[in-house]
Design a protein around this motif. Sequence first.
Motif, PDB file in Angstrom:
ATOM      1  N   ALA A  23       0.845  -1.200   0.000  1.00  0.00           N
ATOM      2  CA  ALA A  23       0.000   0.000   0.000  1.00  0.00           C
ATOM      3  C   ALA A  23       0.879   1.249   0.000  1.00  0.00           C
ATOM      4  CB  ALA A  23      -0.940  -0.007   1.198  1.00  0.00           C
ATOM      5  N   PRO A  24       1.665   1.474  -1.071  1.00  0.00           N
ATOM      6  CA  PRO A  24       2.588   2.628  -1.082  1.00  0.00           C
ATOM      7  C   PRO A  24       1.872   3.966  -1.031  1.00  0.00           C
ATOM      8  CG  PRO A  24       2.480   1.615  -3.249  1.00  0.00           C
ATOM      9  CD  PRO A  24       1.747   0.707  -2.325  1.00  0.00           C
ATOM     10  N   ASP A  25       0.642   4.043  -1.575  1.00  0.00           N
ATOM     11  CA  ASP A  25      -0.074   5.320  -1.519  1.00  0.00           C
ATOM     12  C   ASP A  25      -0.401   5.696  -0.076  1.00  0.00           C
ATOM     13  OD1 ASP A  25      -1.721   3.098  -1.346  1.00  0.00           O
ATOM     14  OD2 ASP A  25      -3.411   4.037  -2.368  1.00  0.00           O
ATOM     15  N   TYR A  59       9.111   9.040   1.723  1.00  0.00           N
ATOM     16  CA  TYR A  59       7.930   9.652   1.114  1.00  0.00           C
ATOM     17  C   TYR A  59       8.057   9.627  -0.408  1.00  0.00           C
ATOM     18  CZ  TYR A  59       4.788  13.449  -0.342  1.00  0.00           C
ATOM     19  OH  TYR A  59       3.823  14.197  -0.973  1.00  0.00           O
ATOM     20  N   ALA A  60       9.215  10.039  -0.910  1.00  0.00           N
ATOM     21  CA  ALA A  60       9.417  10.078  -2.360  1.00  0.00           C
ATOM     22  C   ALA A  60       9.366   8.678  -2.963  1.00  0.00           C
ATOM     23  CB  ALA A  60      10.763  10.748  -2.675  1.00  0.00           C
ATOM     24  N   VAL A  61      10.039   7.716  -2.327  1.00  0.00           N
ATOM     25  CA  VAL A  61      10.077   6.354  -2.874  1.00  0.00           C
ATOM     26  C   VAL A  61       8.668   5.759  -2.946  1.00  0.00           C
ATOM     27  CG1 VAL A  61      10.834   3.995  -2.389  1.00  0.00           C
ATOM     28  CG2 VAL A  61      12.450   5.879  -2.193  1.00  0.00           C
ATOM     29  N   ASN A  62       7.866   5.967  -1.899  1.00  0.00           N
ATOM     30  CA  ASN A  62       6.518   5.414  -1.910  1.00  0.00           C
ATOM     31  C   ASN A  62       5.625   6.127  -2.921  1.00  0.00           C
ATOM     32  OD1 ASN A  62       5.845   3.209   0.279  1.00  0.00           O
ATOM     33  ND2 ASN A  62       7.395   4.555   1.172  1.00  0.00           N
ATOM     34  N   PRO A  89       6.109   8.476 -10.584  1.00  0.00           N
ATOM     35  CA  PRO A  89       7.583   8.572 -10.600  1.00  0.00           C
ATOM     36  C   PRO A  89       8.086   9.975 -10.922  1.00  0.00           C
ATOM     37  CG  PRO A  89       6.779   7.460 -12.573  1.00  0.00           C
ATOM     38  CD  PRO A  89       5.604   7.623 -11.657  1.00  0.00           C
ATOM     39  N   GLU A  90       7.309  10.766 -11.680  1.00  0.00           N
ATOM     40  CA  GLU A  90       7.768  12.124 -12.002  1.00  0.00           C
ATOM     41  C   GLU A  90       7.925  12.949 -10.727  1.00  0.00           C
ATOM     42  OE1 GLU A  90       5.133  10.678 -13.327  1.00  0.00           O
ATOM     43  OE2 GLU A  90       5.382  10.606 -15.510  1.00  0.00           O
TER      44      GLU A  90
END
Length: 581
Positions: free
Chosen positions: A376-378, A409-412, A419-420
């Motif tokens: 659940a990365p979001d 935070y960025a990776v998830n 990805p942008e």
Amino acid sequence: MTPKTGGGRPWGPIRAENPAARELAETLRRHVDDSGKTLAVLSGEISMSKAQTGAYLAGKVPTQAFIVALIKATVRPELRVRRKEQALALREQALRPAPRSATGVPVAAGPGAGYAVELAAAQARQIETYDRLTRALEQRAEVERAKNNSDKLVMVLLSMIHQLDRRVAGLVEERDQLRAQPRSEALEDAERKLARAEEQEQRARAELRRAEEKQRQAEDLEARVTDQLRRLTDELDRLRADDTTSPLDTLPALPDEPEAGPVSADPVGDDIDAVLARATAVNDEDNTTLNRLTSELNEPAAGVVQDNPPDNRAGPDSLEVRYAHAVSLGEAGDPGQAATLLRELLPDFTRTLGRNHLSTLYAFYNYAVNVGAAGAPDQAAGLFKGLITDFIGVQGPDHPDTLDARHSYAVNLGDAGDPERAAALLSKLIPDFTRVQGPDHPGTLEARHNYAVNLGEADDPGQAAALLAEIIHDLTRTQGPDHPSTLLARRNHAAFVGMAGDQRRSTALFSGLILDHTRALGPDHPDTLHARYSHAITMREAGHQRQATAMFNELLPHLTRVLGPGHTTTIAAHSYRRGTG
């Protein structure tokens, strides 16, 4: 992402010259405890040695500058003026204690001194009342937000359950019709969708029960807070909180028809999972809020605050033991169970230590890590976004904990399909990592690696491959050629070389990489299997369908045995083998 750990130690005894100095030391210690900051962190923020800071907090009458700096570093902005006035009044009393006779008996104070003491006491009571009123107003706003969340969530979930009932009935009918024919992929697809819909209905009903319980709990707390505020109505309008933003405002609506977007085998099920994930996040957030408020309202209104409450409860069920067990489950490869246990621990950490205590923040951090690892990365990205603010407030913007939260935070975000934005955030983070921890620090190298990966996934595989070639050189130099980080960078490099159009070179890179993986980690290591999986995908995208199918056929038994039949990589490999991936 490395698990976070933390803890504290008890205060030493207070050795004060008079009662006012003792009360001042106790007051300042409470501010430090409430902030969750260690003496090492605090002394840096107020530009004073740890030894001198400890001496003032042990009973020595501090300077006015020390009090002002400590209040600024430990107290919320809206309370600083009143807390500073209270502390400075205590300092004045500590510097001018009641005179004593030669025998040590206090000398009776004159009318002027008595009036000053009485005035100081009245001001202290007024400050205490204002603080209680401010907190009560905050509590009411929090209760109202939680109650509104639960009310909305109940309606959303009731609608979802109704739709899922119809979806299950339709899938049962479809499955039964297909069963009358020879077994086919269409039947397997219907069975998978049916099993998923039935599991989603169970989850929705479980979240509905949680939301209904939150409704009842919020109604009880609302009555108790209202009763408190009724006794303080003269200040209610002036101090009313106006932040009523609900986290449920961003809850996605359940669509009647699948929305346009990437091709999916079960788009309706994907939409339902997105709503359920958001419902779980809202329930989790409200559960933490309501449990904390219940604990606060159960405490005496003007009770004595301990000098330094222990970080952990004694006994086998202590926070420390339960927390270590949950983190170890995540490290052992069961992030779902780890996230469940950590979610249950969060209210205990918040209630026992406070929301801004480092141990509490580390618990939230590891919960977010395992939520992301469990698929659940979001949801994890939302958790990490809040933790960035928390860590900046407690540790500062350049502390490694803050940088780690920004990185996670960025990776998830990238893992959740953006990805942008992830690449943009990582490009800003890398200079901070380099400045604070150095260019060869593992955290800096990992941030560079993830920047390259997200850049490649954002449709620039050529640039990603070039950056990864540089990173491989630095990882080999600093961590060795067989380190898992080096091997992972090589795997991504080979994949992006193929995506950039050089499939022949990509295939050659994968061939050498798989040999090195097998030698360094073993043939059944998950990283080795993932390297073989990426190699097969590259072969398929290069147009070598027959070879790719053979590679997937050979790989699937190992994926099923090592990762499990329900793992996303195993499922994807099945799809690619059938040509539907």
